[in-house]
Scaffold this active site. Structure first.
Site, PDB file in Angstrom:
ATOM      1  N   ASP A   1      -6.879  -1.630  -4.667  1.00 46.10           N
ATOM      2  CA  ASP A   1      -8.029  -1.214  -3.708  1.00 46.10           C
ATOM      3  C   ASP A   1      -9.148  -0.333  -4.452  1.00 46.10           C
ATOM      4  O   ASP A   1     -10.177  -0.283  -4.231  1.00 46.10           O
ATOM      5  CB  ASP A   1      -7.589  -0.504  -2.572  1.00 46.10           C
ATOM      6  N   ASP A  35       1.059  -1.280  -0.101  1.00 40.88           N
ATOM      7  CA  ASP A  35      -0.033   0.124  -0.044  1.00 40.88           C
ATOM      8  C   ASP A  35       0.845   1.239   0.089  1.00 40.88           C
ATOM      9  O   ASP A  35       2.070   1.281   0.524  1.00 40.88           O
ATOM     10  CB  ASP A  35      -1.057   0.050   1.209  1.00 40.88           C
TER      11      ASP A  35
END
EC number: 3.4.23.36
Length: 157
Positions: free
Chosen positions: A128, A111
């Site tokens: 995401d 991330d």
């Protein structure tokens, strides 16, 4: 059906490759950048959304692969569902499989988007966002279909 399949494969490949290239940059080339509102900062997520189920860290990749396999079997048995939802399906598979690949490659999901102005938000990635976009498209199409069916029923009454 061939047109939808070709387009979905193209969307899948493009989204998957872009996501993996960006993640490689953050994981291996130190692309971190600090900004006043949002920062690009490497973080690993060992759970799922908002790090839930992190205690399943080593098993999540296998659980998620089984879920993808079950989803694929469902689509093979219900080609009309794929035909109706081929774009969100491509986005969902690209994001999901890219995040699963991270678990095998890096030990966790890579991330890097970190919003921290006014409030701190979870760190997330392109995959995401694509998964969320797919869900929004599916919900939108379901609401639209429901309204059309309701109109048709009112006309018949």
């Amino acid at each position: 059906m061939k047109r939808e399949l070709k387009l979905s494969i193209t969307i899948f490949v493009v989204v998957f490759l872009i996501d993996q290239i960006v993640k490689f940059g953050f994981a291996n080339l130190a692309w971190d950048v600090n900004g006043p509102y949002m920062s690009l900062k490497l973080a690993y997520n060992y759970g799922v959304a908002f790090s839930m189920f992190a205690f399943l860290e080593h098993y999540l990749k296998y659980i998620q692969l089984v879920l993808v396999l079950l989803g694929t079997l469902y689509l093979f048995k219900n080609p009309n569902v794929f035909k109706e939802y081929y774009i969100p399906t491509a986005l969902l598979y690209a994001g999901g499989l890219s995040n699963i690949l991270d678990r095998f490659t890096y030990g966790g999901v890579v991330d890097y988007f970190y919003w921290h102005h006014w409030f701190e938000f979870a760190i997330f990635n392109i995959a995401d966002v694509m998964i969320d976009l797919a869900v929004v498209i599916i919900i939108f199409k379901q609401i639209k279909q429901s309204r059309e069916e309701k109109k048709q029923n009112e006309i018949k009454s």
